[in-house]
Scaffold this motif. Sequence first.
Motif, short mmCIF file in Angstrom:
data_model
loop_
_atom_site.label_atom_id
_atom_site.label_comp_id
_atom_site.label_asym_id
_atom_site.label_seq_id
_atom_site.Cartn_x
_atom_site.Cartn_y
_atom_site.Cartn_z
N PRO A 107 0.81 -1.23 0.00
CA PRO A 107 0.00 0.00 0.00
C PRO A 107 0.83 1.28 0.00
O PRO A 107 0.37 2.31 -0.48
CB PRO A 107 -0.82 -0.11 1.30
N SER A 108 2.06 1.21 0.52
CA SER A 108 2.89 2.42 0.57
C SER A 108 3.27 2.92 -0.81
O SER A 108 3.63 4.08 -0.99
CB SER A 108 4.15 2.17 1.40
N ASN A 109 3.21 2.04 -1.82
CA ASN A 109 3.59 2.42 -3.18
C ASN A 109 2.38 2.74 -4.05
O ASN A 109 2.52 3.01 -5.24
CB ASN A 109 4.40 1.30 -3.84
N LEU A 110 1.20 2.69 -3.46
CA LEU A 110 -0.02 2.86 -4.23
C LEU A 110 -0.75 4.14 -3.83
O LEU A 110 -0.61 4.64 -2.73
CB LEU A 110 -0.95 1.66 -4.03
N GLY A 111 -1.54 4.62 -4.74
CA GLY A 111 -2.36 5.80 -4.50
C GLY A 111 -3.01 6.18 -5.81
O GLY A 111 -2.43 5.98 -6.88
N THR A 112 -4.20 6.74 -5.75
CA THR A 112 -4.91 7.07 -6.99
C THR A 112 -5.09 8.57 -7.19
O THR A 112 -5.49 8.99 -8.27
CB THR A 112 -6.29 6.40 -7.00
N LEU A 158 -15.30 -1.64 -6.37
CA LEU A 158 -13.92 -1.19 -6.53
C LEU A 158 -13.86 0.05 -7.41
O LEU A 158 -13.12 1.00 -7.12
CB LEU A 158 -13.07 -2.31 -7.13
N LEU A 159 -14.64 0.07 -8.48
CA LEU A 159 -14.70 1.23 -9.36
C LEU A 159 -15.08 2.48 -8.57
O LEU A 159 -14.44 3.54 -8.69
CB LEU A 159 -15.71 0.98 -10.48
N HIS A 160 -16.11 2.36 -7.77
CA HIS A 160 -16.58 3.50 -6.96
C HIS A 160 -15.49 3.96 -5.99
O HIS A 160 -15.26 5.17 -5.84
CB HIS A 160 -17.83 3.10 -6.19
N LYS A 161 -14.81 3.02 -5.35
CA LYS A 161 -13.77 3.39 -4.39
C LYS A 161 -12.60 4.10 -5.05
O LYS A 161 -12.07 5.08 -4.52
CB LYS A 161 -13.27 2.15 -3.65
N LEU A 162 -12.19 3.62 -6.22
CA LEU A 162 -11.05 4.23 -6.91
C LEU A 162 -11.36 5.67 -7.31
O LEU A 162 -10.50 6.56 -7.22
CB LEU A 162 -10.69 3.40 -8.15
N LEU A 163 -12.58 5.91 -7.75
CA LEU A 163 -12.99 7.28 -8.10
C LEU A 163 -13.09 8.14 -6.85
O LEU A 163 -12.67 9.31 -6.84
CB LEU A 163 -14.33 7.26 -8.84
N GLU A 164 -13.60 7.56 -5.79
CA GLU A 164 -13.73 8.29 -4.53
C GLU A 164 -12.35 8.67 -3.98
O GLU A 164 -12.20 9.73 -3.35
CB GLU A 164 -14.46 7.40 -3.52
N ASP A 165 -11.35 7.84 -4.26
CA ASP A 165 -10.00 8.09 -3.77
C ASP A 165 -9.21 9.07 -4.64
O ASP A 165 -8.05 9.37 -4.34
CB ASP A 165 -9.22 6.78 -3.66
N GLY A 166 -9.80 9.54 -5.74
CA GLY A 166 -9.16 10.62 -6.49
C GLY A 166 -8.79 10.36 -7.92
O GLY A 166 -8.28 11.26 -8.60
N ALA A 167 -9.02 9.14 -8.45
CA ALA A 167 -8.74 8.90 -9.87
C ALA A 167 -9.80 9.58 -10.72
O ALA A 167 -10.97 9.64 -10.35
CB ALA A 167 -8.72 7.41 -10.16
#
Length: 270
Positions: free
Chosen positions: A154-159, A179-188
């Motif tokens: 996780p330390s190397n990941l981020g969206t 997962l799609l919803h979470k990735l968008l929510e996290d900033g992608a």
Amino acid sequence: MTRLKFAVVGDNCIDRFGPPLSKSLVGGNAVNVAVQLARLGHASFYFGAVGEDAAGHRTGATLTANGVDVTYLRKRPGITAYTDIEITPSGERIFVHEDFGACTGYRPDDADIAVLKTMDHVHIGWLDDGGALRQALTAASVSVSQDISVNADPSNLGTAGLSIVFASAGDGRGAADALLHKLLEDGARLAVVTRGSNGSVAGDGHERVAVCSLAVPIVDTTGAGDSFIAGFLGARIAKRPLSECLLSGRDHAALTCTHVGGFPQEPQPL
């Protein structure tokens, strides 16, 4: 077709297939994406590191033979990365062992980053830099994508700031949407989730598109996800509709499943 400038940063490895194949091929997420983009007719640059060994020379020569620019390929102390793979009767691959070798600790330097900022798009594969490159490029408004399925730390990941994030949810339809919803929510800005035999889905919070998989005789699934990324990126950066981008990714992934390894090449014995 519009010829675009792509850079792919990150991992390479020698894929070592056990019996009955008992052969090795050049691969790795970033290398496979770079080669597939070159095969699509784009200018493709690979940024990564190999060891000062025969496998490192082989990797550079294979990239060059496939039209990838290796100006920014570095040689570092240690061995070139390798992955031991078993293939099931259905064509699925099982990673038995991975050694990231010279890829571990590789970082693009300031001069490399200056070049990366001139690209139409940069894709990041496996990179253990704590997200530093992603942050530097997105802060400079560079179009950047990353495959978060190839790095478990996780330390190397981020969206946050990513133009496109790629992920895998297996065969689950409900899991893919979550997962799609979470990735968008996290900033992608755009999330693309593959669903194995159930195809893939992509969305940006306003538009959601899904496509089914394409049935082909499966020989080996190694590199299929990487080919999907290359096919999708080639269409997306050329500003094609989202549905066309997914279909392009799907079709390139399906083709890769019909041969051993991430792209066609002459294998070497183990």
